[in-house]
Design a protein around this motif. Structure first.
Motif, PDB file in Angstrom:
ATOM      1  N   ASN A  91       0.839  -1.213   0.000  1.00  0.00           N
ATOM      2  CA  ASN A  91       0.000   0.000   0.000  1.00  0.00           C
ATOM      3  C   ASN A  91       0.870   1.259   0.000  1.00  0.00           C
ATOM      4  O   ASN A  91       0.423   2.301   0.433  1.00  0.00           O
ATOM      5  CB  ASN A  91      -0.935  -0.018   1.202  1.00  0.00           C
ATOM      6  N   ALA A  93       2.780   2.749   1.826  1.00  0.00           N
ATOM      7  CA  ALA A  93       3.234   3.218   3.142  1.00  0.00           C
ATOM      8  C   ALA A  93       3.973   4.545   3.062  1.00  0.00           C
ATOM      9  O   ALA A  93       4.957   4.767   3.750  1.00  0.00           O
ATOM     10  CB  ALA A  93       4.100   2.152   3.835  1.00  0.00           C
ATOM     11  N   LEU A  94       3.516   5.436   2.193  1.00  0.00           N
ATOM     12  CA  LEU A  94       4.064   6.796   2.189  1.00  0.00           C
ATOM     13  C   LEU A  94       3.546   7.505   3.427  1.00  0.00           C
ATOM     14  O   LEU A  94       2.367   7.361   3.764  1.00  0.00           O
ATOM     15  CB  LEU A  94       3.618   7.539   0.931  1.00  0.00           C
ATOM     16  N   PHE A  95       4.408   8.260   4.096  1.00  0.00           N
ATOM     17  CA  PHE A  95       3.992   8.888   5.344  1.00  0.00           C
ATOM     18  C   PHE A  95       3.029  10.032   5.036  1.00  0.00           C
ATOM     19  O   PHE A  95       3.399  11.010   4.382  1.00  0.00           O
ATOM     20  CB  PHE A  95       5.210   9.383   6.118  1.00  0.00           C
ATOM     21  N   PRO A  96       1.788   9.930   5.504  1.00  0.00           N
ATOM     22  CA  PRO A  96       0.762  10.893   5.084  1.00  0.00           C
ATOM     23  C   PRO A  96       0.995  12.299   5.631  1.00  0.00           C
ATOM     24  O   PRO A  96       0.476  13.254   5.080  1.00  0.00           O
ATOM     25  CB  PRO A  96      -0.533  10.301   5.642  1.00  0.00           C
ATOM     26  N   HIS A  97       1.772  12.428   6.712  1.00  0.00           N
ATOM     27  CA  HIS A  97       1.965  13.747   7.300  1.00  0.00           C
ATOM     28  C   HIS A  97       3.191  14.452   6.735  1.00  0.00           C
ATOM     29  O   HIS A  97       3.574  15.501   7.225  1.00  0.00           O
ATOM     30  CB  HIS A  97       2.068  13.626   8.816  1.00  0.00           C
ATOM     31  N   MET A  98       3.809  13.853   5.727  1.00  0.00           N
ATOM     32  CA  MET A  98       4.991  14.480   5.129  1.00  0.00           C
ATOM     33  C   MET A  98       4.747  14.695   3.638  1.00  0.00           C
ATOM     34  O   MET A  98       3.992  13.961   3.010  1.00  0.00           O
ATOM     35  CB  MET A  98       6.208  13.563   5.284  1.00  0.00           C
ATOM     36  N   PHE A 106      13.518  11.286   4.130  1.00  0.00           N
ATOM     37  CA  PHE A 106      13.471  10.481   5.369  1.00  0.00           C
ATOM     38  C   PHE A 106      14.649   9.497   5.479  1.00  0.00           C
ATOM     39  O   PHE A 106      15.385   9.532   6.478  1.00  0.00           O
ATOM     40  CB  PHE A 106      12.115   9.764   5.473  1.00  0.00           C
ATOM     41  N   PRO A 107      14.854   8.637   4.478  1.00  0.00           N
ATOM     42  CA  PRO A 107      15.964   7.673   4.625  1.00  0.00           C
ATOM     43  C   PRO A 107      17.323   8.356   4.648  1.00  0.00           C
ATOM     44  O   PRO A 107      18.262   7.832   5.261  1.00  0.00           O
ATOM     45  CB  PRO A 107      15.813   6.769   3.403  1.00  0.00           C
ATOM     46  N   LYS A 109      17.969  11.389   5.964  1.00  0.00           N
ATOM     47  CA  LYS A 109      18.151  11.948   7.313  1.00  0.00           C
ATOM     48  C   LYS A 109      18.554  10.850   8.277  1.00  0.00           C
ATOM     49  O   LYS A 109      19.421  11.030   9.126  1.00  0.00           O
ATOM     50  CB  LYS A 109      16.858  12.609   7.771  1.00  0.00           C
ATOM     51  N   ALA A 110      17.879   9.706   8.149  1.00  0.00           N
ATOM     52  CA  ALA A 110      18.185   8.589   9.048  1.00  0.00           C
ATOM     53  C   ALA A 110      19.646   8.176   8.911  1.00  0.00           C
ATOM     54  O   ALA A 110      20.256   7.713   9.862  1.00  0.00           O
ATOM     55  CB  ALA A 110      17.270   7.407   8.735  1.00  0.00           C
ATOM     56  N   ARG A 138       1.352  16.423  -0.777  1.00  0.00           N
ATOM     57  CA  ARG A 138       1.261  15.299   0.159  1.00  0.00           C
ATOM     58  C   ARG A 138       0.842  14.053  -0.624  1.00  0.00           C
ATOM     59  O   ARG A 138       0.200  14.169  -1.662  1.00  0.00           O
ATOM     60  CB  ARG A 138       0.210  15.588   1.225  1.00  0.00           C
ATOM     61  N   ARG A 154      11.518   6.471  -2.930  1.00  0.00           N
ATOM     62  CA  ARG A 154      11.952   6.496  -1.536  1.00  0.00           C
ATOM     63  C   ARG A 154      12.799   5.271  -1.210  1.00  0.00           C
ATOM     64  O   ARG A 154      13.718   5.337  -0.398  1.00  0.00           O
ATOM     65  CB  ARG A 154      10.721   6.550  -0.614  1.00  0.00           C
ATOM     66  N   ALA A 155      12.472   4.148  -1.866  1.00  0.00           N
ATOM     67  CA  ALA A 155      13.247   2.932  -1.612  1.00  0.00           C
ATOM     68  C   ALA A 155      14.572   2.945  -2.364  1.00  0.00           C
ATOM     69  O   ALA A 155      15.433   2.116  -2.100  1.00  0.00           O
ATOM     70  CB  ALA A 155      12.428   1.704  -2.003  1.00  0.00           C
TER      71      ALA A 155
END
Lengths: 368, 418
Positions: A91, A93-98, A106-107, A109-110, A138, A154-155
């Motif tokens: 699904n 899994a994109l972060f809905p609040h970003m 995200f990756p 920064k991590a 969004r 993102r991956a």
């Protein structure tokens, strides 16, 4: 095929077993090697263990026994966030609040990638997936296909050693799915990615993969290139699972090297390639692809001919499927290009069907 | 080209009639919807809108004198407040004072005027007893002054004047420890009489601490419940809801039993040697917080749980697979998605806690009583509706203001989200 078992394979499953309840093995003794740059698809019906394998590779499930290696690192006890494996979820899994951009950062920064370099990388990947204008949106403001591309980006953006995809195209409609299949395939070639892709859609698997591993019942039934898988299934399950397939049950009458003669119930006798039955007199399931079956005139001169009764025509635009009764099998399909269709064929008519020996594969009879 | 474009739709669908058709088609649906809402709307008006407007009105209501002494009130309103009111005012006052004996009017103005000066009721009684039957020859002014010297003082009449306007802000001012001095300037009352500002502060602090404790305890529990399989989480949810099955009074009383000096907890603590003397656990702030958190925790857990149930576990997996440590991933990816649940839960608990009365009254000490306690005190004990309404209205206003601030904050977060 040989390269897969090289010691420098990127991913290696060795004797991996997995059970959830301590009674039933979901994955039984899995041995699988994936080379650098390869696109391998795990294909199978639901509950066949393919997703469990992917989850063990990603680190969300722990193998009950056996080892998984990525390069020369043993993965078994390595927590998922240290594996450096990119994953695309069913699904997304994109972060809905970003925003799209924040999702892609995200990756990075991590991994504490310096800001300037991170910006560059995000820009480059946005270019690759052609979503530069959507960076500030969004995920909910994107279409399904766009979300899919962002999830992919993102991956990929942190340049992982390996990319896993868990039925990533399942939520898209047919046209978009076919488009994305090609897009992912091109991305794989362009970036030299190593991809493990899970799906239950065989055409998806055949379209995209270098090799396909067909799972059933926790075991890899066959792992091969798409064409080999289709043309030369090594057992009845694979034959039945990949593509359309006519099945006739018979008994082996005689064996000559790689060929055999099979006596089918109802008086038909045909030559076949011997695959995974060995003894004379054993029950066998014959597999004949519909497009290898010739009708009437075209069947003349072929070694195996049988009289059949036309039950139904199914018109599919570019070709026509003819459902016939052969003996007691009323589901025998022949596939005729529309251009070869002649009007003498009518429902209820009797015709002759024919095929060559090498188009028939004599397989095991264990599958129902 | 342009013309044909604009004409085509109107030629095919006559806009007006299409709209009319839509209205007709929708009419029944609207009537049905209205009929379904009607009972609730009536109920809300009767038990919510009317009492609240009534309360808001009572916090500024100053009509006692106007009703009992309409003429006097009118005269006093016209008076400039310099010297003493004229003879006509005094005459009206004397007449209406005599008339007020019937129908309980005297009691009502006596109570109201006593808020201005506690000696006022006595003054009125005394005056009434000695009031001449006929208009005195020397005039009402001299007559009144001969009955009591207070009538010769400007301040007495100023007090009457203050009580004769339609509305007053004295209750609202008193509810924040303010009053008007003789020159109608607002100033703080003397330090030893100040009560309500600290009561409001205390109310907000208690409600805030209860909300915070509920959030800290409820969040992990709700998360755990949301990650369990449904069969187990349903069972545990029954335990969360169990407190609802007993009355609030029983639950509060049982905390007294548990927490008191000779109670179960203290005896256990002393038996295990953790303390030598019993701890004071009840009739103080600690007791109030324990009992209130116990009652309000489910209101935090339920909205949190329902929001968390809708968050797919794949978000956390995705975050971890992208290389983030699980704890940081939880904070950065999971928590922001629970904001709407946190908002609903904290708002619900905070607003409910603001109005708590029974629990602090039973398990709290004198310095743990909240605004509602004083509202109850003024309505039940002193019958001062103005003061009770003023405290209630202020609490309502403070709550609404906090809600607005909160709403804006959460909305900003949500904007970021959507």
């Amino acid at each position: 095929m040989q390269q897969a078992y090289d010691s420098d394979a990127l991913v290696r499953f060795s004797g991996v077993q997995k059970t959830y309840d301590g009674e039933n093995l979901v994955v039984k003794d899995l041995n699988l090697s994936i080379a650098q740059g390869e696109f391998v698809t795990l294909l199978g019906p639901s509950g066949s263990g393919k997703t469990t394998c992917l989850m063990m590779l990603a680190g969300f499930e722990v193998p009950t026994s056996g080892d998984i290696f990525l390069g020369d690192k043993r993965l078994n006890t390595l927590p998922p966030h240290k594996r450096n494996i990119g994953m695309v979820f069913q699904n997304y899994a994109l972060f809905p609040h970003m925003t799209v951009e924040e999702n892609l950062h995200f990756p990075l920064k991590a991994r504490k990638v310096p800001a300037a370099e991170a910006r560059q990388r995000v820009e480059r990947i946005l270019d690759t997936i052609q979503l530069k204008d959507f960076a500030r949106r969004r995920p909910t403001q994107l279409s399904g296909g766009q979300q899919q591309r962002v999830a992919l980006a993102r991956a990929l953006v942190f340049e992982p050693q390996l990319v896993l995809m868990d039925e990533p195209l399942g939520a898209l409609d047919k046209q978009l799915r076919e488009h994305m299949q090609l897009e992912i395939k091109h991305l794989h070639e362009q970036l030299g990615l190593t991809v493990v892709f899970v799906t239950h859609d065989q055409s998806e698997a055949l379209t995209m993969s270098d090799r396909v591993a067909v799972f059933n019942d926790g075991v890899i039934q066959q792992i091969d290139t798409p064409d080999r898988l289709y043309e030369a299934p090594s057992n009845a399950f694979v034959a039945q699972f990949i593509g359309e397939n006519n099945q006739l049950v018979g008994r082996i009458a005689s064996i000559e090297g790689e060929r055999c003669q099979v006596q089918v119930e109802g008086g038909l006798s045909t030559g076949a390639i011997l695959v995974n039955v060995r003894e004379q007199g054993a029950l066998t399931r014959l597999s004949i692809r519909p497009e290898r079956v010739r009708l009437n005139g075209a069947s003349e001169g072929l070694p195996n001919r049988v009289k059949a009764h036309i039950e139904e025509f199914i018109y599919l635009g570019d070709h026509l499927r003819v459902r016939c009764r052969v003996g007691d099998n009323s589901q025998f399909m022949a596939r005729v290009p529309v251009t070869d269709f002649c009007s003498s064929l009518k429902v209820g008519a009797d015709i002759m069907l024919g095929w060559r020996d090498e188009d028939v594969r004599a397989l095991d009879c264990t599958q129902p | 080209m342009l013309q044909s474009e604009t004409q085509t739709p109107s030629a095919f669908f006559d806009g007006r009639s299409l709209k009319a058709k839509l209205r007709r088609a929708e009419r029944w649906r609207k009537i049905k919807a209205a009929a379904l809402v009607l009972p609730l709307a009536v109920f809300l008006v009767i038990v919510f809108v009317v009492p609240i407007s009534n309360m808001l009105w009572r916090s500024v209501d100053n009509t006692e004198l106007m009703q009992v002494m309409p003429e006097t009130a009118a005269h006093l309103q016209a008076w400039d407040g310099q010297g003493l009111p004229d003879e006509a005012t005094m005459a009206a006052f004397a007449e209406e004072l005599r008339a007020s004996r019937q129908g309980g009017g005297l009691g009502r103005i006596g109570r109201r005027l006593n808020y201005e000066d506690p000696a006022f009721r006595g003054l009125l009684m005394r005056t009434l007893r000695q009031l001449p039957v006929e208009q005195p020859v020397e005039g009402w002014r001299a007559s009144l002054q001969s009955i009591d010297a207070a009538w010769a003082e400007r301040e007495t009449w100023r007090a009457l004047q203050r009580a004769s306007s339609l509305t007053t802000d004295r209750y609202l001012l008193a509810a924040v420890d303010l009053q008007r001095d003789d020159d109608r300037q607002i100033q703080r009352i003397e330090a030893e009489q100040r009560v309500y500002v600290s009561v409001f502060q205390r109310t907000l602090v208690i409600a805030g601490s209860v909300t915070l404790i509920c959030l800290l305890m409820g969040f992990p529990l709700a998360y755990w419940l949301a990650t369990l399989p449904t069969s187990q989480s349903n069972l545990l949810m029954i335990f969360v809801l169990l407190p609802f099955w007993t009355s609030l009074l029983v639950r509060t009383a049982s905390w007294i039993v548990l927490l008191q000096t000779g109670g179960v907890i203290n005896t256990t603590l002393m038996a295990t040697g953790l303390t030598s003397d019993p701890l004071q656990l009840v009739f103080n702030r600690f007791g109030v917080l324990v009992a209130m958190v116990h009652i309000l925790l489910p209101f935090m857990i339920l909205p949190l749980y329902s929001v968390m149930k809708g968050i797919s576990p794949s978000y956390l997996r995705a975050a971890v697979s992208l290389g983030e440590h699980p704890f940081i991933a939880f904070w950065k990816v999971y928590v922001p998605q629970t904001i709407s649940g946190v908002a609903a839960g904290t708002l619900l608990v905070f607003i409910m806690a603001l109005g708590y009365y029974i629990t602090p009254a039973l398990v709290g000490g004198p310095s743990d009583q909240m605004v509602s306690y004083y509202v109850a005190y003024y309505t039940n004990t002193t019958n001062n509706w103005g003061m009770a309404a003023a405290l209630g209205s202020l609490l309502l206003i403070v709550t609404l203001l906090l809600y607005l601030v909160y709403h804006r904050m959460v909305n900003q977060k949500q904007l970021v989200r959507n």
